[in-house]
Design a protein around this motif. Structure first.
Motif, PDB file in Angstrom:
ATOM      1  N   ASP A 222       0.843  -1.193   0.000  1.00 20.45           N
ATOM      2  CA  ASP A 222       0.000   0.000   0.000  1.00 20.45           C
ATOM      3  C   ASP A 222       0.884   1.251   0.000  1.00 20.45           C
ATOM      4  OD1 ASP A 222      -2.284   1.713   0.414  1.00 20.45           O
ATOM      5  OD2 ASP A 222      -1.694   1.830   2.534  1.00 20.45           O
ATOM      6  N   LYS A 223       0.727   2.107  -1.009  1.00 23.60           N
ATOM      7  CA  LYS A 223       1.581   3.284  -1.135  1.00 23.60           C
ATOM      8  C   LYS A 223       1.387   4.259   0.025  1.00 23.60           C
ATOM      9  CE  LYS A 223       2.635   5.041  -5.128  1.00 23.60           C
ATOM     10  NZ  LYS A 223       2.594   5.676  -6.479  1.00 23.60           N
ATOM     11  N   GLN A 224       0.212   4.229   0.655  1.00 27.39           N
ATOM     12  CA  GLN A 224      -0.036   5.122   1.785  1.00 27.39           C
ATOM     13  C   GLN A 224       0.513   4.582   3.104  1.00 27.39           C
ATOM     14  OE1 GLN A 224      -4.121   6.786   1.913  1.00 27.39           O
ATOM     15  NE2 GLN A 224      -4.458   5.749  -0.042  1.00 27.39           N
ATOM     16  N   LEU A 225       0.988   3.337   3.076  1.00 27.72           N
ATOM     17  CA  LEU A 225       1.575   2.711   4.264  1.00 27.72           C
ATOM     18  C   LEU A 225       0.613   2.696   5.455  1.00 27.72           C
ATOM     19  CD1 LEU A 225       5.248   4.084   4.183  1.00 27.72           C
ATOM     20  CD2 LEU A 225       4.323   2.031   3.087  1.00 27.72           C
ATOM     21  N   ARG A 226      -0.638   2.400   5.163  1.00 31.97           N
ATOM     22  CA  ARG A 226      -1.631   2.358   6.240  1.00 31.97           C
ATOM     23  C   ARG A 226      -1.399   1.160   7.154  1.00 31.97           C
ATOM     24  NH1 ARG A 226      -6.757   3.190   2.285  1.00 31.97           N
ATOM     25  NH2 ARG A 226      -5.257   2.177   0.884  1.00 31.97           N
ATOM     26  N   ASP A 227      -1.712   1.333   8.431  1.00 31.39           N
ATOM     27  CA  ASP A 227      -1.589   0.245   9.404  1.00 31.39           C
ATOM     28  C   ASP A 227      -2.520  -0.904   9.036  1.00 31.39           C
ATOM     29  OD1 ASP A 227       0.296   1.493  10.943  1.00 31.39           O
ATOM     30  OD2 ASP A 227      -1.083   2.073  12.548  1.00 31.39           O
ATOM     31  N   ASN A 228      -2.039  -2.127   9.243  1.00 31.22           N
ATOM     32  CA  ASN A 228      -2.923  -3.286   9.136  1.00 31.22           C
ATOM     33  C   ASN A 228      -3.846  -3.331  10.351  1.00 31.22           C
ATOM     34  OD1 ASN A 228      -1.999  -4.462   6.710  1.00 31.22           O
ATOM     35  ND2 ASN A 228      -0.287  -5.449   7.776  1.00 31.22           N
ATOM     36  N   PRO A 229      -5.130  -3.676  10.146  1.00 30.09           N
ATOM     37  CA  PRO A 229      -6.026  -3.814  11.303  1.00 30.09           C
ATOM     38  C   PRO A 229      -5.738  -5.102  12.072  1.00 30.09           C
ATOM     39  CG  PRO A 229      -7.183  -4.351   9.280  1.00 30.09           C
ATOM     40  CD  PRO A 229      -5.833  -3.855   8.864  1.00 30.09           C
ATOM     41  N   ALA A 230      -6.165  -5.119  13.303  1.00 29.02           N
ATOM     42  CA  ALA A 230      -6.023  -6.318  14.139  1.00 29.02           C
ATOM     43  C   ALA A 230      -7.052  -7.363  13.717  1.00 29.02           C
ATOM     44  CB  ALA A 230      -6.203  -5.961  15.603  1.00 29.02           C
ATOM     45  N   LEU A 231      -6.698  -8.616  13.943  1.00 31.46           N
ATOM     46  CA  LEU A 231      -7.631  -9.717  13.739  1.00 31.46           C
ATOM     47  C   LEU A 231      -8.143 -10.178  15.095  1.00 31.46           C
ATOM     48  CD1 LEU A 231      -6.176 -12.237  11.107  1.00 31.46           C
ATOM     49  CD2 LEU A 231      -8.377 -11.083  10.996  1.00 31.46           C
ATOM     50  N   PRO A 232      -9.451 -10.397  15.223  1.00 34.41           N
ATOM     51  CA  PRO A 232      -9.947 -10.995  16.474  1.00 34.41           C
ATOM     52  C   PRO A 232      -9.379 -12.396  16.652  1.00 34.41           C
ATOM     53  CG  PRO A 232     -11.675 -10.903  14.803  1.00 34.41           C
ATOM     54  CD  PRO A 232     -10.527 -10.128  14.262  1.00 34.41           C
ATOM     55  N   ILE A 233      -9.287 -12.831  17.866  1.00 35.54           N
ATOM     56  CA  ILE A 233      -8.657 -14.121  18.170  1.00 35.54           C
ATOM     57  C   ILE A 233      -9.297 -15.251  17.377  1.00 35.54           C
ATOM     58  CG2 ILE A 233      -8.301 -15.835  19.992  1.00 35.54           C
ATOM     59  CD1 ILE A 233      -7.965 -13.574  21.958  1.00 35.54           C
ATOM     60  N   GLU A 234     -10.637 -15.230  17.266  1.00 35.20           N
ATOM     61  CA  GLU A 234     -11.320 -16.338  16.599  1.00 35.20           C
ATOM     62  C   GLU A 234     -11.052 -16.375  15.105  1.00 35.20           C
ATOM     63  OE1 GLU A 234     -14.202 -12.875  17.052  1.00 35.20           O
ATOM     64  OE2 GLU A 234     -12.717 -13.937  18.282  1.00 35.20           O
ATOM     65  N   ALA A 235     -10.528 -15.285  14.538  1.00 34.66           N
ATOM     66  CA  ALA A 235     -10.268 -15.246  13.100  1.00 34.66           C
ATOM     67  C   ALA A 235      -8.829 -15.576  12.750  1.00 34.66           C
ATOM     68  CB  ALA A 235     -10.630 -13.867  12.551  1.00 34.66           C
ATOM     69  N   ARG A 236      -7.987 -15.756  13.746  1.00 36.90           N
ATOM     70  CA  ARG A 236      -6.569 -16.009  13.481  1.00 36.90           C
ATOM     71  C   ARG A 236      -6.368 -17.412  12.920  1.00 36.90           C
ATOM     72  NH1 ARG A 236      -4.378 -13.355  19.151  1.00 36.90           N
ATOM     73  NH2 ARG A 236      -5.202 -11.249  18.725  1.00 36.90           N
ATOM     74  N   ASN A 237      -5.498 -17.503  11.934  1.00 40.25           N
ATOM     75  CA  ASN A 237      -5.250 -18.762  11.238  1.00 40.25           C
ATOM     76  C   ASN A 237      -3.748 -18.936  11.109  1.00 40.25           C
ATOM     77  OD1 ASN A 237      -4.834 -20.766   9.237  1.00 40.25           O
ATOM     78  ND2 ASN A 237      -6.833 -20.353   8.338  1.00 40.25           N
ATOM     79  N   ALA A 238      -3.233 -20.058  11.597  1.00 37.82           N
ATOM     80  CA  ALA A 238      -1.788 -20.289  11.610  1.00 37.82           C
ATOM     81  C   ALA A 238      -1.307 -21.026  10.373  1.00 37.82           C
ATOM     82  CB  ALA A 238      -1.401 -21.069  12.864  1.00 37.82           C
ATOM     83  N   SER A 239      -1.976 -20.859   9.232  1.00 35.89           N
ATOM     84  CA  SER A 239      -1.562 -21.579   8.031  1.00 35.89           C
ATOM     85  C   SER A 239      -0.343 -20.943   7.377  1.00 35.89           C
ATOM     86  CB  SER A 239      -2.712 -21.632   7.021  1.00 35.89           C
ATOM     87  OG  SER A 239      -3.083 -20.342   6.588  1.00 35.89           O
ATOM     88  N   ILE A 240      -0.163 -19.634   7.522  1.00 36.00           N
ATOM     89  CA  ILE A 240       0.959 -18.949   6.895  1.00 36.00           C
ATOM     90  C   ILE A 240       2.147 -18.852   7.836  1.00 36.00           C
ATOM     91  CG2 ILE A 240       1.678 -16.853   5.693  1.00 36.00           C
ATOM     92  CD1 ILE A 240      -0.541 -18.477   4.313  1.00 36.00           C
ATOM     93  N   ALA A 241       1.893 -18.571   9.086  1.00 26.94           N
ATOM     94  CA  ALA A 241       2.937 -18.471  10.106  1.00 26.94           C
ATOM     95  C   ALA A 241       2.531 -19.330  11.295  1.00 26.94           C
ATOM     96  CB  ALA A 241       3.121 -17.014  10.530  1.00 26.94           C
ATOM     97  N   PRO A 242       3.500 -19.839  12.076  1.00 28.19           N
ATOM     98  CA  PRO A 242       3.149 -20.673  13.228  1.00 28.19           C
ATOM     99  C   PRO A 242       2.345 -19.901  14.254  1.00 28.19           C
ATOM    100  CG  PRO A 242       5.478 -20.091  13.269  1.00 28.19           C
ATOM    101  CD  PRO A 242       4.962 -19.686  11.928  1.00 28.19           C
ATOM    102  N   ALA A 243       1.577 -20.632  15.049  1.00 32.60           N
ATOM    103  CA  ALA A 243       0.651 -20.004  15.995  1.00 32.60           C
ATOM    104  C   ALA A 243       1.361 -19.095  16.992  1.00 32.60           C
ATOM    105  CB  ALA A 243      -0.145 -21.083  16.726  1.00 32.60           C
ATOM    106  N   VAL A 244       2.638 -19.360  17.278  1.00 29.49           N
ATOM    107  CA  VAL A 244       3.376 -18.556  18.252  1.00 29.49           C
ATOM    108  C   VAL A 244       3.864 -17.233  17.656  1.00 29.49           C
ATOM    109  CG1 VAL A 244       4.090 -20.547  19.609  1.00 29.49           C
ATOM    110  CG2 VAL A 244       5.519 -19.788  17.689  1.00 29.49           C
ATOM    111  N   ASN A 245       3.636 -17.015  16.382  1.00 29.60           N
ATOM    112  CA  ASN A 245       4.124 -15.820  15.699  1.00 29.60           C
ATOM    113  C   ASN A 245       3.048 -14.730  15.715  1.00 29.60           C
ATOM    114  OD1 ASN A 245       5.192 -13.920  13.914  1.00 29.60           O
ATOM    115  ND2 ASN A 245       5.870 -15.435  12.426  1.00 29.60           N
TER     116      ASN A 245
END
Length: 551
Positions: A222-245
Motif C-alpha cells: 500500500d503506497k499510503q503505508l496504512r496500518d494493518n487492522p487487528a484480527l480478532p482471536i477467533e479469526a486467526r489462522n496459523a496456516s501462513i505463520a506458526p501459531a506462536v508468531n
C-alpha cells in the motif's frame, strides 16, 4: 499401466501447450536432493544424475527451488544475482545440461523465481541504500520514521518482529516481509517491473518451461503505508505463520495482496505467452483470502496459469468436512480458478506427520490428490512415505526455527537429505558430511528398498500418477459438487468421453455409501480400492474409484 508406459506417455505430451492443466509437478529442494561432489550439499549435477528416477514416477515436470547466487541467509530465497547459479550448486552450464537432459526424458523444468524481495547483498540494494537520489533510490520500499523514530507503521515480518529495518546510510527504514537481509522491491516503480521481466525473459530464452513464483501476492504494498487492522482471536489462522508468531494477529490488508498486482501479473503472463508451452505457478500466502486471491490471479487467460494457496498445507486434518468446505468456498469465490494442490513442501511439516497418517492413509491421500480438480505438486521424498525428520536444536540451520524454538521447530525437518540407498554412506545422498543430518528413520524407506518391493509406497505413487494420466477426466475434467456422507467424501470427474466416481473414507469408522445410478465398473484395482453393487462399504482409509460403463 507400467512405469515404462508412464514415461513414454510423458514424452508424448511434451509439446502440448497446456501440459500444466492437471499436470503433476515434482518439487526438488536442491540442497537436499543429491550431492555430486561430496561437499554435503546437493547440486544441479546431482539432479541430472537422478532424472531417470524422476521420469520413472510419471510426473510431468520438476520445480527446482532457488539455485541462484545468494548469501544463503534464507537458503537461496535471498537472491543476490538472478542470472547466475550459486557455485555451491554448480554453474550455468550445469543447469543447461540438466535442462536438456530433462527435456530428453519428457520432463518440463520450472524454476523458482523470488521476485518480491532480494538479498541485501544484491547490487540493486547496494545502490539503492547509498543515497536518496541515486538512479535506484526508489527500487526498494523506503520510508521515513515516525516523529518518535519508530517504524512508519505496524506491519510485521513473517520471520518475527517489525517488517521495517533502520538503515543508517539513508536515515530511513526499509521494508522486509521476511528476514532483515531480504529487502522488499518496490513494484510501484516501472523500472523494477521491467528489470524483473528481463530476468524472466533470460530464463525463458534459455528454455525453462515456467516459473513457480514465490510469495506472488507480496509484490505490491500500500503506497499510503496504512496500518494493518487487528484480527480478532477467533479469526486467526496459523496456516501462513506458526501459531506462536504475532504475524497472525493482523489482517494484512495493506502489506500485501494489493490490486495493482493484477496488472503486473498480466505483464508477466504476456511475456510467458511469447514462448510456446510455458506456465506460471503462483504461491498465494494469505490466511484469510487465499482462495479468493487464487481466483483473481488465475481468472481468464491473461493472468497466472495456476496458483496454490495453503488450505491443504496447514495443520488442520484433511477431513471430508474440511475438503468439501474448501471446494465449496473455491466454487463460490472463484469458480473458474485453476488450483494446484500440495500436501507437503519445503516450508511445512511433512503431511504424513502433520496429519498423523499411517501408510494406508498416506496411500489414500495420494489417490485423493490425483483425483482432485487442479494440478498437483509432490515434494521430494513424499513418494517414499517419509515422515518429518527430527533435527535437534544444535543442528538447526533454519533461522525461522531458531527464532521460535521449541514451540515451532522450523523447516529443517522437511528439508533433510533425500534417502537413496539404505546401506550407503549418508544413505546415498553424499560422500561427505551433509548440511543437515540424514534421518536414520527415513533411511529405512530409502529408494533402493522400496524399488525392490512392488507393493511399496513408491510403486503406489507411480500407479496413482499413471491412473491420472490414463484417465483425462481425472487430470482436466470438470468436477461435480462434493458430497459428504459422514466421514466419506464423494465427487465425480467428467469429460466428453468418461465419468469417474470417487469416494474416500477419511474417518476412523467404516461407512456404507450408495453409488450413483448407472453401470459402474471398478477402476484402479491395483491401488487397493474396493468394488460394490449399488452401494459400497469403505473401511477407514479406503477409497473407491469407478468409471461409468456406457455400454
Amino acid at each position: 499401466m507400467n512405469v515404462q508406459n508412464t514415461v513414454e506417455l510423458s514424452k508424448s505430451t511434451k509439446a502440448v501447450s497446456d501440459w500444466w492443466r492437471g499436470g503433476v509437478i515434482y518439487q526438488i529442494y536442491p540442497r537436499s536432493f543429491q550431492d555430486s561432489n561430496g561437499d554435503g550439499i546437493g547440486d544441479l549435477k546431482g539432479i541430472t544424475q537422478r532424472l531417470d528416477y524422476i521420469a520413472s514416477l510419471g510426473v510431468d515436470a520438476i520445480w527446482i527451488s532457488p539455485f541462484f547466487k545468494s548469501p544463503m541467509k534464507d537458503f537461496g530465497y535471498d537472491v543476490s544475482d538472478y542470472r547466475d547459479v550459486d557455485p555451491m550448486f554448480g554453474s550455468l552450464e550445469d543447469f543447461r545440461e540438466m535442462l536438456d537432459r530433462a527435456h530428453d526424458k519428457g520432463l518440463k523444468v520450472m524454476i523458482d523465481l523470488v521476485l518480491s524481495h532480494t538479498s541485501d547483498q544484491h547490487p540493486w540494494f547496494g545502490e539503492s541504500r547509498a543515497s536518496r537520489d541515486n538512479p535506484k533510490s526508489d527500487w526498494y520500499v523506503w520510508a521515513d520514521p515516525k516523529p518518535d523514530g519508530t517504524p512508519p507503521n505496524n506491519w510485521l515480518s513473517i520471520f518475527g518482529g517489525s517488517a521495517w529495518q533502520w538503515d543508517p546510510r539513508r536515515l530511513q527504514y526499509y521494508l522486509h516481509n521476511f528476514l532483515t537481509s531480504q529487502p522488499d522491491l518496490n513494484f510501484h516503480s516501472p523500472d523494477v517491473q521491467d528489470a524483473l521481466l528481463d530476468v524472466a525473459r533470460f530464463w525463458l530464452d534459455m528454455g525453462v518451461d515456467g516459473f513457480r513464483l514465490d510469495t506472488i501476492n507480496f509484490y505490491f504494498h500500500d503506497k499510503q503505508l496504512r496500518d494493518n487492522p487487528a484480527l480478532p482471536i477467533e479469526a486467526r489462522n496459523a496456516s501462513i505463520a506458526p501459531a506462536v508468531n504475532p504475524y497472525n494477529h493482523q489482517d494484512h490488508l495493506y502489506s500485501k495482496s494489493q490490486p495493482e498486482n493484477i496488472t503486473f501479473l498480466e505483464r508477466l503472463r504476456a511475456l510467458t505467452d511469447e514462448f510456446e508451452g510455458r506456465a506460471c505457478l503462483g504461491e498465494v500466502g494469505d490466511a484469510q483470502r487465499g482462495l479468493e486471491i487464487m481466483g483473481e490471479y488465475t481468472s481468464g487467460d491473461k493472468r497466472m496459469h495456476m496458483c496454490y494457496a495453503f488450505e491443504f498445507l496447514e495443520k488442520r486434518a484433511l477431513t471430508a468436512t474440511y475438503a468439501k468446505q474448501v471446494f465449496d468456498q473455491l466454487q463460490a469465490k472463484a469458480g473458474d480458478a485453476w488450483p494446484c494442490w500440495a500436501f507437503s513442501n519445503h516450508d511445512v511439516q511433512r503431511h504424513a506427520s502433520r496429519w498423523g497418517l499411517d501408510d494406508a492413509a498416506i496411500r489414500q491421500h495420494t489417490v485423493l490428490m490425483m483425483c482432485l480438480r487442479g494440478s498437483a505438486c509432490l515434494y521430494q521424498g513424499e513418494e517414499l512415505g517419509l515422515h518429518e525428520a527430527d533435527v535437534p536444536f544444535e543442528m538447526l540451520q533454519d533461522p525461522y526455527g531458531i527464532e521460535f524454538w521449541p514451540e515451532f521447530k522450523g523447516r529443517d525437518g522437511c528439508r533433510t537429505p533425500m534417502v537413496w540407498a539404505a546401506q550407503d554412506e549418508q544413505s546415498g545422498f553424499s560422500t561427505g558430511e551433509p548440511w543437515l543430518p540424514v534421518s536414520a528413520a527415513q533411511s529405512e524407506k530409502a529408494v533402493d528398498r522400496l524399488e525392490a518391493d512392488r507393493q511399496s509406497m513408491l510403486h503406489h505413487y507411480r500407479r496413482a500418477i499413471a491412473l491420472r494420466r490414463a484417465h483425462p477426466a481425472l487430470a482436466s475434467g470438470v468436477q461435480s459438487e462434493m458430497r459428504q456422507v459422514g466421514s466419506v467424501l464423494m465427487f465425480q470427474r467428467e469429460n466428453a468421453s468418461e465419468s469417474v466416481f470417487c469416494a474416500f473414507n477419511l474417518g476412523a469408522e467404516a461407512k456404507r455409501v450408495d453409488l450413483p445410478e448407472g453401470n459402474w465398473r471398478v477402476l484402479g484395482q491395483d491401488l487397493g480400492g474396493v468394488d460394490g453393487e449399488g452401494s459400497v462399504t469403505l473401511r477407514p482409509a479406503q477409497f473407491c474409484l469407478m468409471v461409468r460403463d456406457e455400454g
